[in-house]
Design a protein around this motif. Sequence first.
Motif, PDB file in Angstrom:
ATOM      1  N   HIS A 114       0.873  -1.169   0.000  1.00 53.62           N
ATOM      2  CA  HIS A 114       0.000   0.000   0.000  1.00 53.62           C
ATOM      3  C   HIS A 114       0.918   1.229   0.000  1.00 53.62           C
ATOM      4  O   HIS A 114       2.144   1.094   0.037  1.00 53.62           O
ATOM      5  CB  HIS A 114      -0.876   0.035   1.252  1.00 53.62           C
ATOM      6  CG  HIS A 114      -1.725  -1.198   1.433  1.00 53.62           C
ATOM      7  ND1 HIS A 114      -2.986  -1.306   0.930  1.00 53.62           N
ATOM      8  CD2 HIS A 114      -1.470  -2.375   2.066  1.00 53.62           C
ATOM      9  CE1 HIS A 114      -3.493  -2.483   1.251  1.00 53.62           C
ATOM     10  NE2 HIS A 114      -2.591  -3.167   1.926  1.00 53.62           N
ATOM     11  N   CYS A 145      -4.658   5.929  -0.006  1.00 56.98           N
ATOM     12  CA  CYS A 145      -3.674   4.899  -0.357  1.00 56.98           C
ATOM     13  C   CYS A 145      -3.316   5.131  -1.822  1.00 56.98           C
ATOM     14  O   CYS A 145      -4.199   5.296  -2.654  1.00 56.98           O
ATOM     15  CB  CYS A 145      -4.251   3.501  -0.179  1.00 56.98           C
ATOM     16  SG  CYS A 145      -3.147   2.198  -0.778  1.00 56.98           S
ATOM     17  N   GLU A 177      -1.190   3.188  -3.817  1.00 59.53           N
ATOM     18  CA  GLU A 177      -0.597   2.047  -4.515  1.00 59.53           C
ATOM     19  C   GLU A 177      -1.755   1.105  -4.767  1.00 59.53           C
ATOM     20  O   GLU A 177      -2.460   0.732  -3.824  1.00 59.53           O
ATOM     21  CB  GLU A 177       0.453   1.392  -3.605  1.00 59.53           C
ATOM     22  CG  GLU A 177       1.190   0.241  -4.232  1.00 59.53           C
ATOM     23  CD  GLU A 177       2.089   0.681  -5.361  1.00 59.53           C
ATOM     24  OE1 GLU A 177       3.005   1.472  -5.109  1.00 59.53           O
ATOM     25  OE2 GLU A 177       1.857   0.231  -6.490  1.00 59.53           O
ATOM     26  N   CYS A 179      -3.861  -1.656  -4.595  1.00 57.10           N
ATOM     27  CA  CYS A 179      -3.640  -2.744  -3.637  1.00 57.10           C
ATOM     28  C   CYS A 179      -4.747  -3.776  -3.692  1.00 57.10           C
ATOM     29  O   CYS A 179      -4.863  -4.605  -2.812  1.00 57.10           O
ATOM     30  CB  CYS A 179      -3.500  -2.166  -2.235  1.00 57.10           C
ATOM     31  SG  CYS A 179      -4.900  -1.175  -1.723  1.00 57.10           S
ATOM     32  N   HIS A 206      -9.187  -0.951  -3.138  1.00 60.40           N
ATOM     33  CA  HIS A 206      -8.132   0.068  -2.985  1.00 60.40           C
ATOM     34  C   HIS A 206      -8.732   1.425  -2.612  1.00 60.40           C
ATOM     35  O   HIS A 206      -8.205   2.150  -1.780  1.00 60.40           O
ATOM     36  CB  HIS A 206      -7.374   0.148  -4.305  1.00 60.40           C
ATOM     37  CG  HIS A 206      -6.498   1.333  -4.487  1.00 60.40           C
ATOM     38  ND1 HIS A 206      -5.432   1.599  -3.649  1.00 60.40           N
ATOM     39  CD2 HIS A 206      -6.516   2.321  -5.397  1.00 60.40           C
ATOM     40  CE1 HIS A 206      -4.842   2.703  -4.063  1.00 60.40           C
ATOM     41  NE2 HIS A 206      -5.483   3.166  -5.112  1.00 60.40           N
ATOM     42  N   MET A 219      -9.381   3.018   1.147  1.00 57.39           N
ATOM     43  CA  MET A 219      -8.311   3.352   2.086  1.00 57.39           C
ATOM     44  C   MET A 219      -7.977   4.837   2.117  1.00 57.39           C
ATOM     45  O   MET A 219      -6.835   5.221   1.935  1.00 57.39           O
ATOM     46  CB  MET A 219      -7.059   2.546   1.731  1.00 57.39           C
ATOM     47  CG  MET A 219      -7.280   1.043   1.796  1.00 57.39           C
ATOM     48  SD  MET A 219      -5.795   0.104   1.527  1.00 57.39           S
ATOM     49  CE  MET A 219      -4.852   0.465   2.986  1.00 57.39           C
TER      50      MET A 219
HETATM   51 CU   LIG Z   1      -3.954   0.170  -0.190  1.00 58.78          CU
END
Ligand SMILES: [Cu+2]
Length: 302
Positions: free
Chosen positions: A212, A247, A249, A251, A255, A258
């Motif tokens: 992340h 976040c 990245e 993930c 995703h 986050m």
């Molecule tokens: Cu993430």
Amino acid sequence: MTLGDCWVKGKQALAVVSTLAALAPLGALAQEANPATDGIVKGYAKPWQLGMQDGATPVAMGINSLHNNELLAICVVISVIVLALLVYVCLRFNEKANPVPSKVSHNTLIEVIWTTIPILILIGIAIPSLRLHHLMYTIEKPDMTLKVTGYQWYWGYEFPDFEGVAYESRPIPDKEIDTTKRQIRLLSVDHPLVVPTGKTVRVQVTGNDVIHSWAMPSFGVKTDAIPGRLNETWFRVDQPGIYYGQCSELCGVYHYYMPIEIRAVEPEVFEQWIERAKGGNYALDGLSIPGEPKVATLQPAQ
Ligand SMILES: [Cu+2]
């Protein structure tokens, strides 16, 4: 006009109409109440925003200043000089103005000049860049440590300096978003991260499952959360306020789930909060940011 031409023209007209239709909601977005205008929500991407978010930490201010003042100025100067040279060459050396072209193919002085000037410009950029990098990666005497763990799909926050203070942070579902509490869809969370203003916070970032990335644009922080590795960064927020990040990245399927919400509060307010948090109560009600009405605006949705 042939049938084929008609078909092409029709498709073009349809494309224009559908583009306009797609852009229409943007106008509505601009009309929408903007929680960022009251000055309490600071780190937030505003509708129609140009440029970067205002910096809330020394690092973010340094990044913004390097980008907006130094690099942009250098780019403008180079672009203007190159454009002026091009215009001069077009006017002075076109076939009419200069019917017999020069056969010169080599000039040591000019070659030395066009090699050294770019080198000097790069050195001029490298010095403030490296200074900024040094600031980003040098944590001087942290007042507090914070451990951030990326999970699929939420953030875990731990305060190792205060025993027992550890909790999870998830976004508020769309249907429960309450704009009167300055909640923003896909950004506001149930349990925001609370930090004191004016204190140097060391952040240790790791991942539990996949990679992340803990990214706070207004803090100038973007640190990967990698399983089995502890990455370190820091920030110091001087202005109380609400700041948002995400976040950064990819993930997995949730995703988007986050976001990061940080409430920077004055140290006395932080003390009150941490005392309650030690008992497992992470609610923010009653603790307000200066300028914010006390109507439990800091109370997260349950
Ligand atoms: Cu993430």
